[in-house]
Design a protein around this motif. Structure first.
Motif, mmCIF file in Angstrom:
data_model
loop_
_atom_site.group_PDB
_atom_site.id
_atom_site.type_symbol
_atom_site.label_atom_id
_atom_site.label_comp_id
_atom_site.label_asym_id
_atom_site.label_seq_id
_atom_site.Cartn_x
_atom_site.Cartn_y
_atom_site.Cartn_z
ATOM 1 N N ALA A 154 -4.310 -8.314 11.000
ATOM 2 C CA ALA A 154 -4.960 -9.340 10.173
ATOM 3 C C ALA A 154 -5.744 -8.673 9.040
ATOM 4 O O ALA A 154 -5.705 -9.119 7.894
ATOM 5 N N TYR A 155 -6.402 -7.560 9.367
ATOM 6 C CA TYR A 155 -7.209 -6.869 8.362
ATOM 7 C C TYR A 155 -6.332 -6.322 7.235
ATOM 8 O O TYR A 155 -6.620 -6.498 6.056
ATOM 9 N N VAL A 156 -5.232 -5.682 7.607
ATOM 10 C CA VAL A 156 -4.345 -5.088 6.596
ATOM 11 C C VAL A 156 -3.709 -6.174 5.738
ATOM 12 O O VAL A 156 -3.613 -6.035 4.515
ATOM 13 N N ARG A 157 -3.315 -7.261 6.373
ATOM 14 C CA ARG A 157 -2.600 -8.317 5.627
ATOM 15 C C ARG A 157 -3.480 -8.956 4.546
ATOM 16 O O ARG A 157 -2.976 -9.444 3.549
ATOM 17 N N GLN A 158 -4.805 -8.957 4.757
ATOM 18 C CA GLN A 158 -5.659 -9.592 3.733
ATOM 19 C C GLN A 158 -6.084 -8.600 2.644
ATOM 20 O O GLN A 158 -6.786 -8.963 1.728
ATOM 21 N N SER A 159 -5.639 -7.356 2.757
ATOM 22 C CA SER A 159 -6.076 -6.349 1.789
ATOM 23 C C SER A 159 -4.957 -6.003 0.811
ATOM 24 O O SER A 159 -3.819 -5.782 1.221
#
Ligand code: PLP
Length: 375
Positions: A154-159
Motif C-alpha cells: 500500500a505504501y509503495v503504490r501511493q508513492s
C-alpha cells in the motif's frame, strides 16, 4: 591491497568456462525466464567486471550484487543491464540507487518510508525500483507476514518515487538431498504472495541449486551464482544436469629449491623434520593470499605429481616436498589441472572443512587475476 604482479602466483580465469556454464543453463530455462549472473564479492573472487562481461556474452540478462558499491563498479564499467542488489542498503542512498537505475531488496516499511523521504528531497528523475524480500525460512532478511506485505505494498503504490517491480525469497537448503525445508519455504512463499493486491511482475526464488536440483521451481529470474563459476552448489552431494566447467585455476612457480639433511626442520614451529636428501621447494603464496594455514598437509601439483605442503603455511610462502630436484621456475598448480590430475576447489574446501564458495572468496586481492579467452 596491492596485487603482486611481479611474483609468479596468479589466478587464471577462463572466460570460455563462464560462458559455457551460463549457456548450458540458458538452454534449460523456459524462454521467459531470465538469468541474472550473481557477481557479488568480486564475482566470488573471479573478478566482477570480467565475469559480468563474459556472462553477458553468454546471454545473462542482468546481474545481482550484495553491495551498492558492487553495483556502482558494474555501472562504471559500462554494464547497462538491470542490476539487483540482494542485500539491504541504507535508505540514505535511495537517490543514488534510483539515479543509477538499480533495483534493491526491501525488508521493512520503515525502510520504504525513509527511502521515500530521501527521494522526495532529492527530486530524482527515476523512481527507485524495489523487490520485496520475503523471509520464508532463511531467517536472514525479509517480510514475514501478510500484514507486513500489505502495508508495504500500500505504501509503495501511493508513492511516485517508488516502483514495486519484484518479490523474491531465498532457500536455505536447496543444495541438500533432504528437501523438507525447501518444500516448506516454497509453500510459505506461495501463500504469502497471495497477499498482494496486485502481484509484482517479477517473482523470483531460484539460486543455482534451485535451478539445478529442483524441477518444480517457478521463478521469472534465476539468480545464478556459484554454478556460473563452474562449481557444484552441493559440493559433491547432488549431481548436476550438465557438466560444469570450473573457471578458476590457481597457479604459481617454485621460487627456491634446496636439498635437506636428515632432521632439518621446515617453517614456523619447526613442525616438519626432513629426511636425508629430501628436496624442498618454496612456493610464493601464503595465508595473506587466502591460502590459509589449514592447508598444511594439502597436496599441490608439480608436473602432474602430487607434492605435500610441509611445515606451516607462512603469510607469503609455503614449502612443498618434491619427488626430486626441480628447477626454480617450475609450475605449481594449487587449484586446477596438471598432467592427468586435478585439484578442485572442492578438495581444498574439504581440507579446510568449509565450502568452495569460501575458498574462492578468500583468495585475496594480492593475487592478480588473469583472463583467458576474453572476447
Ligand atoms: C539472495 C541470493 N540469491 C542468489 C544467490 C546466489 O546463490 P548461488 O551462488 O548459490 O547460486 C545468493 C548467494 O548467496 C543470494 O544471497
Amino acid at each position: 591491497m596491492v596485487a603482486g604482479i611481479h611474483r609468479p602466483t596468479k589466478a587464471v580465469i577462463d572466460c570460455d568456462a563462464i560462458r559455457w556454464n551460463i549457456s548450458q543453463e540458458k538452454k534449460r530455462l523456459p524462454e521467459d525466464t531470465l538469468l541474472y549472473a550473481v557477481v557479488k564479492a568480486d564475482g566470488y573472487g573471479h573478478g566482477a567486471v570480467q565475469t559480468a562481461k563474459a556472462a553477458r556474452q553468454a546471454g545473462a540478462n542482468g546481474f545481482c550484487v550484495a553491495l551498492l558499491d558492487e553495483a556502482l563498479e558494474l555501472r562504471e564499467a559500462g554494464i547497462t543491464e538491470p542490476i539487483f542488489i540482494l542485500g539491504i542498503v541504507e535508505a540514505a542512498y535511495a537517490d543514488l540507487m534510483a539515479e543509477q537505475q538499480l533495483s534493491v531488496a526491501v525488508s521493512s516499511l520503515e525502510w520504504l518510508q525513509e527511502a521515500e523521504q530521501v527521494l522526495r528531497e532529492k527530486t530524482t528523475v527515476y523512481p527507485l525500483i524495489v523487490h520485496f524480500a520475503i523471509d520464508s525460512g532463511m531467517g536472514r532478511i525479509g517480510l514475514k507476514t501478510a500484514e507486513e506485505i500489505q502495508q508495504c505494498e500500500a505504501y509503495v503504490r501511493q508513492s511516485s518515487h517508488l516502483y514495486l517491480e519484484g518479490v523474491f525469497t531465498h532457500f536455505a537448503t536447496a543444495d541438500e538431498k533432504d528437501d523438507q525445508l525447501f518444500q516448506l519455504q516454497q509453500s510459505r512463499f506461495c501463500q504469502l504472495i497471495k497477499s498482494f493486491v496486485k502481484k509484482p511482475e517479477i517473482v523470483h526464488t531460484a539460486n543455482s541449486a534451485t535451478a539445478l536440483f529442483h524441477q518444480s521451481f517457478s521463478s521469472n529470474i534465476v539468480r545464478f551464482g556459484i554454478a556460473l563459476y563452474g562449481l557444484n552448489p552441493s559440493g559433491n552431494q547432488l549431481s548436476t544436469p550438465y557438466s560444469l566447467k570450473p573457471a578458476l585455476q590457481l597457479k604459481s612457480r617454485l621460487i627456491f629449491v634446496k636439498q635437506m639433511s636428515e632432521g632439518e626442520t621446515v617453517g614456523y614451529g619447526a613442525t616438519y623434520r626432513a629426511k636425508e636428501g629430501e628436496w624442498i621447494g618454496t612456493v610464493p603464496i601464503g595465508y595473506a593470499d587466502g591460502w590459509t594455514r589449514g592447508l598444511q598437509g594439502q597436496t599441490v601439483l608439480v608436473e602432474g605429481e602430487r607434492c605435500e605442503i610441509v611445515g606451516r603455511v607462512c603469510m607469503d610462502q609455503c614449502m612443498i616436498r618434491l619427488p626430486q630436484e626441480k628447477p626454480v621456475g617450475t609450475e605449481v598448480v594449487l587449484i586446477g589441472k596438471s598432467g592427468t590430475d586435478e585439484i578442485t576447489m572442492q578438495e581444498i574446501a574439504e581440507k579446510l572443512h568449509t565450502i568452495h564458495y569460501e575458498v574462492a572468496c578468500l583468495l585475496s586481492s594480492r593475487i592478480p587475476r588473469t583472463y583467458e579467452h576474453v572476447c
